[in-house]
Write an enzyme that holds these catalytic residues in place. Structure first.
Site, PDB file in Angstrom:
ATOM      1  CE  LYS A 201      -7.089   6.389   0.789  1.00 14.88           C
ATOM      2  NZ  LYS A 201      -8.110   7.201   0.120  1.00 14.88           N
TER       3      LYS A 201
ATOM      4  CE1 TYR B  93      -4.181   1.484  -0.130  1.00 14.22           C
ATOM      5  CE2 TYR B  93      -3.510   2.727   1.799  1.00 14.22           C
ATOM      6  CZ  TYR B  93      -4.392   2.501   0.768  1.00 14.22           C
ATOM      7  OH  TYR B  93      -5.489   3.325   0.627  1.00 14.22           O
TER       8      TYR B  93
HETATM    9  P1  NAP Z   1     -12.270   3.817  -7.980  1.00 12.00           P
HETATM   10  O1  NAP Z   1     -13.579   3.336  -8.418  1.00 12.00           O
HETATM   11  O2  NAP Z   1     -11.109   3.575  -8.908  1.00 12.00           O
HETATM   12  O3  NAP Z   1     -12.377   5.353  -7.570  1.00 12.00           O
HETATM   13  C1  NAP Z   1     -11.271   6.201  -7.484  1.00 12.00           C
HETATM   14  C2  NAP Z   1     -11.612   7.417  -8.278  1.00 12.00           C
HETATM   15  O4  NAP Z   1     -10.622   8.450  -8.141  1.00 12.00           O
HETATM   16  C3  NAP Z   1     -11.690   7.103  -9.774  1.00 12.00           C
HETATM   17  O5  NAP Z   1     -12.891   7.624 -10.262  1.00 12.00           O
HETATM   18  C4  NAP Z   1     -10.508   7.846 -10.322  1.00 12.00           C
HETATM   19  O6  NAP Z   1     -10.606   8.215 -11.692  1.00 12.00           O
HETATM   20  C5  NAP Z   1     -10.525   9.059  -9.405  1.00 12.00           C
HETATM   21  N1  NAP Z   1      -9.377   9.908  -9.607  1.00 12.00           N
HETATM   22  C6  NAP Z   1      -8.068   9.595  -9.717  1.00 12.00           C
HETATM   23  N2  NAP Z   1      -7.341  10.684  -9.974  1.00 12.00           N
HETATM   24  C7  NAP Z   1      -8.221  11.741 -10.027  1.00 12.00           C
HETATM   25  C8  NAP Z   1      -8.100  13.124 -10.266  1.00 12.00           C
HETATM   26  N3  NAP Z   1      -6.914  13.696 -10.501  1.00 12.00           N
HETATM   27  N4  NAP Z   1      -9.222  13.880 -10.248  1.00 12.00           N
HETATM   28  C9  NAP Z   1     -10.438  13.335 -10.008  1.00 12.00           C
HETATM   29  N5  NAP Z   1     -10.618  12.034  -9.772  1.00 12.00           N
HETATM   30  C10 NAP Z   1      -9.514  11.241  -9.783  1.00 12.00           C
HETATM   31  O7  NAP Z   1     -11.813   3.112  -6.611  1.00 12.00           O
HETATM   32  P2  NAP Z   1     -12.459   3.104  -5.147  1.00 12.00           P
HETATM   33  O8  NAP Z   1     -11.871   1.913  -4.491  1.00 12.00           O
HETATM   34  O9  NAP Z   1     -13.921   3.262  -5.213  1.00 12.00           O
HETATM   35  O10 NAP Z   1     -11.802   4.387  -4.475  1.00 12.00           O
HETATM   36  C11 NAP Z   1     -12.579   5.419  -3.874  1.00 12.00           C
HETATM   37  C12 NAP Z   1     -11.947   5.837  -2.573  1.00 12.00           C
HETATM   38  O11 NAP Z   1     -12.106   4.776  -1.635  1.00 12.00           O
HETATM   39  C13 NAP Z   1     -10.453   6.107  -2.659  1.00 12.00           C
HETATM   40  O12 NAP Z   1     -10.123   7.196  -1.830  1.00 12.00           O
HETATM   41  C14 NAP Z   1      -9.865   4.836  -2.098  1.00 12.00           C
HETATM   42  O13 NAP Z   1      -8.568   5.016  -1.577  1.00 12.00           O
HETATM   43  C15 NAP Z   1     -10.876   4.556  -1.009  1.00 12.00           C
HETATM   44  N6  NAP Z   1     -10.858   3.199  -0.457  1.00 12.00           N
HETATM   45  C16 NAP Z   1     -10.970   2.130  -1.266  1.00 12.00           C
HETATM   46  C17 NAP Z   1     -10.931   0.847  -0.721  1.00 12.00           C
HETATM   47  C18 NAP Z   1     -11.027  -0.374  -1.600  1.00 12.00           C
HETATM   48  O14 NAP Z   1     -10.601  -1.448  -1.171  1.00 12.00           O
HETATM   49  N7  NAP Z   1     -11.567  -0.280  -2.782  1.00 12.00           N
HETATM   50  C19 NAP Z   1     -10.797   0.683   0.667  1.00 12.00           C
HETATM   51  C20 NAP Z   1     -10.699   1.811   1.476  1.00 12.00           C
HETATM   52  C21 NAP Z   1     -10.728   3.067   0.906  1.00 12.00           C
HETATM   53  P3  NAP Z   1      -9.679   7.389 -12.759  1.00 12.00           P
HETATM   54  O15 NAP Z   1     -10.276   6.046 -12.880  1.00 12.00           O
HETATM   55  O16 NAP Z   1      -9.746   8.198 -14.004  1.00 12.00           O
HETATM   56  O17 NAP Z   1      -8.272   7.357 -12.177  1.00 12.00           O
END
Ligand code: NAP
Length: 257
Positions: free
Chosen positions: A164, A157
């Site tokens: 984070k 990570y």
């Molecule tokens: P996700 O569907 O890939 O969402 C992440 C989003 O961030 C995507 O839409 C991505 O767009 C966007 N992004 C990246 N760079 C950006 C920028 N410069 N401007 C605007 N948007 C941008 O994945 P997710 O897992 O749902 O992530 C959402 C949040 O949850 C994140 O903060 C992640 O760290 C957190 N989280 C996830 C998990 C997990 O296991 N999935 C667990 C805990 C926390 P692109 O696709 O174009 O890059």
């Protein structure tokens, strides 16, 4: 479930596809009547997000790369024109270079470190600052998404864990700033869920297996569970909660050996 949100409006940052946690949050808020603006990061995502958004009631769909102050301004100008005010903001955005989500943390480049922090941590403050004038007098709520890799070492990570940690500290400082205006900000620390971003972390499947084997609930969480917690944090049911990190992780964070 919580009180209806029919006279409320919200903006969601970070919808990439139907697996996105931001999308789970959007569905939960929409289900209680909140009028939403969804933003997507790049033109490549637009068609998919517009298609998904057909499931919501009359959403506004806008592009926003959170590293661009101009695009952030333009989103809030459009929200002001269309909604007139704002009640809630969900920040579900994160990014790190794929090669820095594997191997030793000490190989992190300065550029990769800055990029991860700009997109994944600083952007919360950037969008919150712009949202505040639209939240005036409305007891606004801001929610962001984090992961336990901020507090403990989770293999691969790496730089995202450091970002984070900065994000969670930002929540506490923001909470103190905006509390006197009647607004609240909290983080949801979600357990692992297979999404586009998560697939960039090397060995992600092993993390899912580990949670299933070792968390108190002996299972992984669902996007719906994250969405429902977001709904709680955006509703009056959580009126006394701010500056907190709420764990939606099958209880994994309590475990020692
Ligand atoms: P996700 O569907 O890939 O969402 C992440 C989003 O961030 C995507 O839409 C991505 O767009 C966007 N992004 C990246 N760079 C950006 C920028 N410069 N401007 C605007 N948007 C941008 O994945 P997710 O897992 O749902 O992530 C959402 C949040 O949850 C994140 O903060 C992640 O760290 C957190 N989280 C996830 C998990 C997990 O296991 N999935 C667990 C805990 C926390 P692109 O696709 O174009 O890059």
């Amino acid at each position: 479930m919580p009180t209806k949100l029919t006279d409320r409006t919200g903006v969601i940052f970070g919808v990439a596809n139907k697996r996105s946690l931001a999308w789970s949050c959007a569905k939960a808020l929409d289900s209680q009547g909140m009028r939403l603006c969804l933003t997507y990061a790049t033109d490549r995502l637009e068609a998919g997000v517009r298609k998904l958004a057909e499931e919501l009631t009359n959403p506004l769909i806008l592009r926003c790369d959170v590293t661009s102050p101009e695009e952030i301004d333009s989103v809030f100008e459009e929200i002001e024109r269309e909604f007139g005010h704002l009640d809630s903001l969900l920040h579900g955005v994160a990014f790190a270079k794929r090669e820095e989500l594997a191997g030793d943390f000490y190989h992190t480049s300065k550029e990769g470190y800055m990029l991860a922090h700009e997109v994944s941590a600083y952007s919360l403050t950037a969008v919150a600052r712009r949202a505040l004038p639209l939240m005036e007098g409305r007891e606004g709520t801001i929610v962001t998404l984090t992961y336990i890799g901020s507090e403990r070492v989770v293999r691969n990570y790496n730089v995202m864990g450091i970002a984070k940690a900065a994000l969670e500290a930002s929540v506490r400082y923001l909470a103190n700033d905006i509390g006197r205006l009647g607004h609240r900000v909290n983080a949801i620390s979600a357990g692992p869920i297979r999404t586009l971003s998560a697939s960039g972390v090397e060995g992600f499947s092993k993390i899912l297996d580990h949670i299933e084997a070792h968390s108190p609930l002996r299972r992984n969480i669902t996007g719906e569970e994250v969405g429902n917690t977001c709904l709680f944090l955006c509703s009056n049911m959580s009126h006394g909660i701010t500056g907190s990190t709420i764990y939606v992780d099958s209880g994994y964070h309590i475990m020692g050996v």
